[in-house]
Scaffold this motif. Structure first.
Motif: not given
Length: 489
Positions: A55-57, A375-377, A385-395
């Motif tokens: 992931v890159g941000k 959540y996309p988990n 990673k836990k960070e990726i499972t948060c709603p801000m990465y759903a899209t």
């Protein structure tokens, strides 16, 4: 393991990367948002879950309310996010699936039909493609372009409520469509930014559709659900019922307007306002917050400022209620039947704005509908990673899934075409072999006929010769007998 190399344009690139060009098991989602740009590369594991490899941000510097307004800054932000994803995954990114949103997006309901020439032939995917192709030629407003043509229900010879017409017989095939339309200039600007960043654009997808793939279950889509994706610049809405997308809309307000209200109300800079919203903000004010104060550092030695949590929550509450009411009005405007009784699964909140404290309770209070945070988990592998499972990465997760599905369909189509080509070649070979066999039989038959004719001709010659010999014998005998009689006289 990876080296950073600076190109002539000053852009950092990574070396020693594994190329995935021509490998459909990988896909890259590029979420170009108002506050951030996310590049995510992933693939399906053996259990059908998405395994995120990198992931890159980066901060989005050239996008306002989902629309590109600075090409150069957007390109730089895309390149930075892509670089981070490449370094994290060790994989070279060459093409991406991009999400699109913005206040220029609108949707409409349309219907169309085709008359099939051969009603005795079953309906196949080619008929569906022909019908969808006709919808892509739909007349839209000047400066607009069709993004998605999504079939809903079908009709075959007047029979309604058909969800899958393939395999059925019929002469008239009709369908209702959900058509998503956007401005040509906005779409082209996104395409230009992607290509100028050195990437190929494999597909453009409406962001709420991508988010729905990541956070909604099939049961929720069947029961009826409204997905609300609260981003930095826009709030996206997607309504599902009976497993079919029914309506989409983009509200031109998001988390940034909340930050702007805090900035103006507290007379602080944007970075401090964003920090206050994320760390101390609440969508619902409580009396207990009266005694709690937050100290904000002053600029360049100036005295720090203090603000009560209650006042901060009141500012956030006022703006959030406005956004939720606009979304709820959009739900009611689409159809009065889409309320808490028809949308059984209620509302699912996702996006970076969904992380605001007590937002779920406020949405339930305003709409009267059951609400949960999406959540996309559910679709991610257990190693994510836990960070990726948060709603801000759903899209971003949804865009990866969209890319993987598109690759699978492309691969299946290629296999299907290859099998079809091989079958056609086999048929041609069989036809040629049959023709050759027929020719050989004809040649053999011809030879037999010639032999038969020659044999009959020879027999005829033999019979003729025998008859001639007999005739000559009797003629000679007759001459001799006549000579004998003459001598007797």
């Amino acid at each position: 393991m990876y080296e950073k190399v600076t190109s002539n344009q000053g852009v950092e690139t990574a070396t020693n990367l594994q190329s995935i060009k021509g490998r459909p098991e990988y896909a890259v989602g590029l979420d170009i948002g108002t506050t951030k740009i996310v590049a995510m590369i992933g693939r399906y594991n053996d259990y059908g879950k998405v395994e995120v490899l990198g992931v890159g941000k980066s901060k989005s510097l050239g996008v306002h309310r989902g629309v590109v307004n600075n090409i150069t800054k957007t390109i730089e932000s895309i390149q930075k996010a892509i670089f981070e994803a490449q370094v994290a995954s060790g994989i070279e990114i060459t093409e991406v699936t991009v999400g699109i949103a913005g206040q220029h997006i609108r949707s409409t309901q349309e219907s169309d039909y085709i008359i099939r020439q051969d009603a005795e032939r079953v309906i196949d995917s080619a008929d569906i493609d022909q019908l969808c192709g006709q919808m892509h030629k739909l007349a839209v407003l000047p400066g607009e372009e069709i993004l998605h043509v999504l079939p809903q229900e079908y009709k075959v010879d007047g029979q309604t409520e058909i969800t899958e017409p393939i395999g059925m017989y019929g002469g008239r095939l009709e369908a209702n469509f959900h058509v998503v339309v956007g401005q040509i200039t906005s779409i082209k600007n996104i395409g230009r930014c992607v290509k100028s960043a050195g990437l190929d654009l494999s597909n453009i997808t409406l962001e709420p559709i991508a988010s729905s793939k990541a956070v909604l279950s099939q049961e929720e889509k069947e029961a009826g659900v409204a997905l609300i994706d609260i981003g930095g610049g826009t709030t996206d809405l997607a309504i599902f019922k009976d497993g079919i997308i029914r309506h989409t809309a983009v509200i031109p307000f998001g988390g940034n307007v909340i930050t702007e209200d805090i900035k103006e109300g507290c007379a602080i800079i944007e970075r401090q306002a964003e920090m206050l919203k994320v760390k101390f903000g609440s969508a619902v004010p409580f009396d207990s917050q009266k005694k709690e104060f937050i100290s904000i550092p002053g600029l360049r030695g100036r005295e720090p400022k203090e603000i009560s949590k209650l006042n901060l929550s009141k500012m956030i509450y006022a703006r959030v209620v406005e956004i939720v009411e606009m979304v709820y009005q959009e739900i009611k405007n689409y159809g009065h039947e889409y309320n808490s009784r028809k949308l059984i699964a209620g509302i699912v909140l996702t996006g970076g704005g969904a992380q605001l404290k007590n937002l779920k309770q406020l949405v339930e209070l305003v709409t009267g509908m059951d609400t949960r945070i999406g959540y996309p988990n559910e679709h991610l592998s257990g190693t994510s990673k836990k960070e990726i499972t948060c709603p801000m990465y759903a899209t971003a997760v949804g865009l990866v899934m969209e890319g993987l599905e598109a690759n699978q369909h492309t691969n299946e189509d290629e296999i299907r075409e290859q099998i079809s080509s091989e079958n056609e070649l086999l048929d041609q070979q069989q036809e040629i072999a049959a023709a050759d066999s027929k020719t050989d039989e004809g040649q053999v038959s011809g030879v037999d006929d010639e032999i038969k004719v020659e044999s009959e001709y020879k027999m005829h010659e033999d019979r003729t010769k025998v008859m001639t010999d007999k005739k000559n014998f009797f003629e000679r005998w007759g001459d001799k007998f006549k000579e004998f009689l003459d001598n007797v006289e």
